[in-house]
Design a protein around this motif. Structure first.
Motif, short mmCIF file in Angstrom:
data_model
loop_
_atom_site.label_atom_id
_atom_site.label_comp_id
_atom_site.label_asym_id
_atom_site.label_seq_id
_atom_site.Cartn_x
_atom_site.Cartn_y
_atom_site.Cartn_z
N LEU A 188 -0.90 18.07 -19.40
CA LEU A 188 -1.10 17.51 -20.74
C LEU A 188 -0.11 16.41 -21.04
N ARG A 189 1.15 16.61 -20.64
CA ARG A 189 2.16 15.57 -20.88
C ARG A 189 1.84 14.31 -20.09
N LEU A 190 1.42 14.50 -18.83
CA LEU A 190 1.06 13.34 -18.02
C LEU A 190 -0.17 12.63 -18.59
N ALA A 191 -1.13 13.43 -19.06
CA ALA A 191 -2.33 12.82 -19.65
C ALA A 191 -1.97 12.02 -20.89
N TYR A 240 0.84 -1.20 0.00
CA TYR A 240 0.00 0.00 0.00
C TYR A 240 0.88 1.26 0.00
N CYS A 241 1.92 1.24 0.82
CA CYS A 241 2.79 2.42 0.90
C CYS A 241 3.54 2.66 -0.41
N TYR A 242 3.94 1.57 -1.09
CA TYR A 242 4.57 1.75 -2.40
C TYR A 242 3.63 2.53 -3.32
N GLY A 243 2.36 2.11 -3.32
CA GLY A 243 1.39 2.78 -4.19
C GLY A 243 1.15 4.22 -3.78
N VAL A 244 0.99 4.45 -2.48
CA VAL A 244 0.73 5.81 -2.01
C VAL A 244 1.91 6.73 -2.36
N GLY A 245 3.12 6.23 -2.17
CA GLY A 245 4.29 7.04 -2.49
C GLY A 245 4.34 7.42 -3.95
N LEU A 246 4.01 6.46 -4.83
CA LEU A 246 4.00 6.76 -6.26
C LEU A 246 2.92 7.78 -6.60
N GLY A 247 1.71 7.58 -6.05
CA GLY A 247 0.63 8.53 -6.30
C GLY A 247 0.96 9.92 -5.77
N ALA A 248 1.60 9.97 -4.61
CA ALA A 248 1.96 11.26 -4.02
C ALA A 248 3.02 11.97 -4.87
N TYR A 249 3.98 11.20 -5.36
CA TYR A 249 5.03 11.79 -6.21
C TYR A 249 4.43 12.38 -7.48
N LEU A 250 3.52 11.65 -8.12
CA LEU A 250 2.90 12.17 -9.34
C LEU A 250 2.07 13.41 -9.05
N THR A 251 1.39 13.40 -7.89
CA THR A 251 0.61 14.58 -7.51
C THR A 251 1.53 15.79 -7.32
N LYS A 252 2.66 15.55 -6.69
CA LYS A 252 3.60 16.65 -6.43
C LYS A 252 4.11 17.29 -7.72
N ILE A 253 4.54 16.45 -8.67
CA ILE A 253 5.13 17.06 -9.87
C ILE A 253 4.06 17.78 -10.68
N LEU A 254 2.81 17.37 -10.54
CA LEU A 254 1.73 18.07 -11.24
C LEU A 254 1.42 19.40 -10.56
N LEU A 255 1.41 19.39 -9.23
CA LEU A 255 1.13 20.64 -8.51
C LEU A 255 2.28 21.63 -8.67
N GLY A 293 1.45 4.54 -19.20
CA GLY A 293 1.63 4.27 -17.78
C GLY A 293 0.78 3.11 -17.31
N ILE A 294 -0.47 3.05 -17.81
CA ILE A 294 -1.35 1.93 -17.43
C ILE A 294 -0.79 0.61 -17.96
N LEU A 295 -0.30 0.65 -19.20
CA LEU A 295 0.32 -0.57 -19.74
C LEU A 295 1.55 -0.96 -18.94
N HIS A 296 2.32 0.04 -18.49
CA HIS A 296 3.51 -0.23 -17.69
C HIS A 296 3.16 -0.91 -16.37
N MET A 297 2.03 -0.46 -15.77
CA MET A 297 1.62 -0.99 -14.47
C MET A 297 0.90 -2.32 -14.59
N ALA A 298 -0.01 -2.41 -15.57
CA ALA A 298 -0.95 -3.52 -15.57
C ALA A 298 -1.04 -4.27 -16.89
N GLY A 299 -0.30 -3.87 -17.89
CA GLY A 299 -0.37 -4.53 -19.18
C GLY A 299 0.08 -5.98 -19.10
N PRO A 300 -0.44 -6.83 -19.98
CA PRO A 300 -0.10 -8.25 -19.91
C PRO A 300 1.38 -8.54 -20.14
N PHE A 301 2.08 -7.63 -20.82
CA PHE A 301 3.49 -7.86 -21.09
C PHE A 301 4.39 -6.83 -20.38
#
Length: 726
Positions: free
Chosen positions: A651-654, A629-644, A660-668
């Motif tokens: 736009l670049r993140l979007a 859970y903390c791994y995930g929270v840390g990643l989400g917090a980091y992305l929030t920080k660089i956006l703020l 990013g979704i494929l990197h996290m959850a893609g079958p390969f």
């Protein structure tokens, strides 16, 4: 000649006085023990205090896995007697206790014996609490024999074993058993079942005349604890069944459920009707609720386990971590593990001096792996010419942030002062400590060599900034207290910044220090701390990798346990974010944000595989949900920080989101493919949930950081005024 030792395990400062009473009750035994070992589980202040209070006893730290099983095993390794008894730290033994247990071992068929555990209710016994469920508070319960009788297993608070059990069967299974964060148990049941499977004629006795009294604090007299403990017991039973089979794992529970509990319900209802006892009905309801909760805990654990998980529990063997230098290789590698059975293979770093050449993971039946067998799998390897990294032209500082882990810190510092190039400064930041253990260690063993800096507000990013404020060198190396440093680490991590002024950050190779448990293998595969053996350079120019995810996927650059910065560059990009890091509401992400800032600031980041640290992954599975859970929270917090920090990045993140979704959850995706087949799927989803939670987590952490900074500023101003007035 029969001899007996008593082991008491403790971990909590809150039970310090109770521990003293437990030890005194052992001192007052009519049958004096031949040896007493007190094991303190990961609590430096309690260890120090107990040693001072009882200087004539062996008071030792738990050198195994955190938790009761690991602590008991650590105690067993310290004993030499033919019989070993165990007493809980919150129990008081009656004077005849040890004598009653010892006498049974005159029968050579008896391999274990335990006694009655009576509750000492600190706030009075709750009238609704059924006697049939006193196992919830670790005590003897209605349904156990009323006279000397063989049983499946004794109660952990009051039990003893013949040494031959541990020599024949092995120790308590680490991973089972209670920790300070998990109410599950079952380690003594697991050991006794394995004993009976291996030694069918062995006798395990329950002697109700061997009595200890077990404290039950008011917090364990509540419905909430009852519910929690029943659910945990269900999980424990499921683990036993998965490991040992339903017949063995639930043999004693069948009679308990079919006879003891129905009688208990009937008795409670009769009390309500015939004796007009107003608590009769609640006790009957309590029995039914307890059974329902325990079954629910069993079912939840079973449903959340994947079909092949039980196979892993049975077949997992630890992996031996070794290093082979091809200039001077050993002839063979033994897979025999003292007191733990044997290893199932090796994780081997093959190197030539400072240069890592390859990593070999090899399953092997043992007992010995020939080194030639390992090297032949790599083809022709020859020692490389000696590479000199020692070209110091800058001062080098090392900063280590720590919190109440003096043993780990000491291990890390010993490796730091065994470097081919010693650092010019060493700063240890003691972050919001709960004890003086770190300060005591540094004063006792590192006076004059290590600077101790106190940072009272918790948070790894803040602790690193505090360390940065106290260094005078421009090259600053950061590492964690739970690593062992390779001898070339300081030289290797400094070299890229000394060679090229554009380099603002260096990250290094992180390898596992041990793979003794399945949880450590999971952590190694999941974390992917090692970034390969090929040096790389990252920047926004010629060394920019292809792909939309760069430089947002900062985890590819390295990890905070092994990183170095040019101090001037780091300060130029704002240092670490104090709202990020372990110990904050954001749980992590401070290292990722710093890597991102360095590259975005126009500096180069170099991955240097010659800079190696050996990381001690968490041994137990009990804390993996929190870790994921903390791994995930840390990643989400980091992305929030660089956006703020710069909303134009939206736009670049979007645009990078699909990748990013494929990197996290893609079958390969590499992240998925490197996970072992038995990695719990629920941990994957918990981590993803944490990413979502990282957004509010960062916002809350920023708010808290500002409050902390204001309070510190006010306190500092007040101190300055007071100083002037005096």
């Amino acid at each position: 000649m029969l001899s007996i030792a008593v082991i008491i395990c403790a971990y909590s400062n809150q039970r310090r006085e109770q521990l003293h009473e437990a030890i005194r009750s052992v001192q007052e035994q009519e049958h004096r023990p031949d040896q007493v070992v007190v094991v303190i589980d990961n609590n430096e202040s309690l260890l120090h205090d107990t040693r001072e209070f009882f200087p004539h006893f062996e008071v030792v730290p738990n050198d195994g896995m955190r938790g009761l099983s690991g602590a008991r095993n650590a105690g067993i390794r310290r004993t030499w007697t033919t019989v070993i008894a165990f007493l809980d730290d919150d129990a008081i033994a009656e004077p005849a206790w040890l004598g009653r247990l010892t006498r049974h071992y005159n029968n050579p068929a008896v391999v274990a014996a335990g006694g009655k555990v009576l509750p000492l209710w600190q706030g009075g016994r709750p009238p609704w609490f059924p006697e049939e469920f006193q196992w919830v508070v670790g005590c003897s319960y209605r349904g156990l024999p009323q006279s000397l009788h063989p049983v499946r297993n004794p109660i952990g608070c009051n039990m003893s074993f013949r040494r031959t059990v541990f020599e024949t069967i092995g120790f308590f299974r680490e991973g089972f058993g209670r920790t300070d964060q998990d109410a599950a148990g079952g380690e003594e049941t697991d050991l006794c079942i394995r004993t009976r499977q291996r030694m069918p004629e062995a006798i395990i006795l329950y002697d109700p005349e061997a009595v200890v009294h077990h404290r039950v604090p008011t917090g364990r007299s509540t419905w909430g604890y009852f519910r929690k403990r029943c659910l945990a017991e269900g999980r424990s039973k499921n683990a036993l069944v998965e490991s040992l089979g339903a017949g063995a794992g639930l043999s004693a529970e069948h009679m308990y459920v079919t006879r003891t509990l129905p009688k208990g319900v009937a008795r409670a209802l009769l009390d309500a009707v015939l004796r007009l006892d107003p608590w009769g009905l609640p006790r009957a309801v309590g029995i039914l609720a307890g059974l329902t909760l325990t079954v629910a805990g069993y079912a939840i654990a079973k449903l959340s386990r994947r079909p092949w998980d039980h196979m892993s529990v049975r077949t997992f063997q630890p992996i031996k971590v070794v290093t082979i230098d091809i200039a001077n290789p050993p002839s063979s590698i033994s897979l025999v593990s003292e007191g733990k059975g044997s290893y199932g293979g090796i994780f081997c770093l093959v190197r030539s001096g400072v240069q890592p050449l390859s990593i070999v993971e090899l399953e092997h039946p043992g007992p010995v792996v020939e080194t030639a067998e390992v090297l032949s799998a790599l083809g022709s390897l020859r020692p490389l010419s000696s590479i000199s990294l020692d070209r110091p032209c800058h001062g080098v500082a090392v900063v280590i942030a720590t919190r109440d882990r003096a043993n780990s810190l000491n291990r890390c510092l010993l490796s730091l002062f065994d470097q081919t190039r010693l650092p010019d400064e060493v700063i240890v930041v003691d972050n919001a400590p709960a004890s003086t253990a770190t300060a005591d260690l540094l004063a006792r063993q590192y006076s004059g060599r290590v600077r101790h800096v106190l940072e009272p507000i918790p948070g790894l990013g803040r602790a690193h900034n505090t360390g940065l404020q106290h260094v005078s060198s421009d090259l600053v190396l950061f590492t964690d207290d739970d690593v062992v440093l390779d001898r070339y680490w300081v030289a290797a991590m400094s070299a890229p910044m000394e060679e090229h002024a554009a380099v603002g950050c260096v990250t290094g190779l992180i390898l596992p220090a041990e793979l003794e448990t399945r949880a450590q293998v999971w952590a190694e595969r999941h974390g992917g701390f090692g970034k390969g053996l090929r040096p790389r350079t990252y920047d926004l120019g010629a060394n920019r990798p292809k792909g939309a995810l760069f430089p947002f996927t900062a985890g590819q650059f390295g990890s905070g346990a092994n990183m170095a910065f040019r101090a001037s560059a780091l300060k130029q990009v704002g240092g670490f974010d104090s709202a990020l890091g372990a110990g904050t509401l954001a749980c992590g992400g401070d290292d990722l944000a710093a890597f991102f800032s360095i590259i975005s600031g126009g500096f180069q980041l170099v991955y240097q595989p010659q800079g190696i640290v050996w990381h001690h992954h968490r041994r137990g599975e009990d804390g993996m949900r929190r870790q994921a859970y903390c791994y995930g929270v840390g990643l989400g917090a980091y992305l929030t920080k660089i956006l703020l920090d710069d909303p134009r990045r939206f736009l670049r993140l979007a645009a990078a989101l699909p990748a990013g979704i494929l990197h996290m959850a893609g079958p390969f995706s590499i992240k998925r493919l490197r996970l072992p087949s038995d990695y719990p799927k629920r941990l994957v989803w918990i981590e993803r949930l944490g990413i979502v939670a990282g957004v509010p987590g960062y916002l809350r952490s920023v708010s808290k950081m500002r409050r902390d900074d204001r309070a510190r500023s006010i306190a500092s101003s007040s101190n300055a005024i007071a100083s002037k007035e005096t």
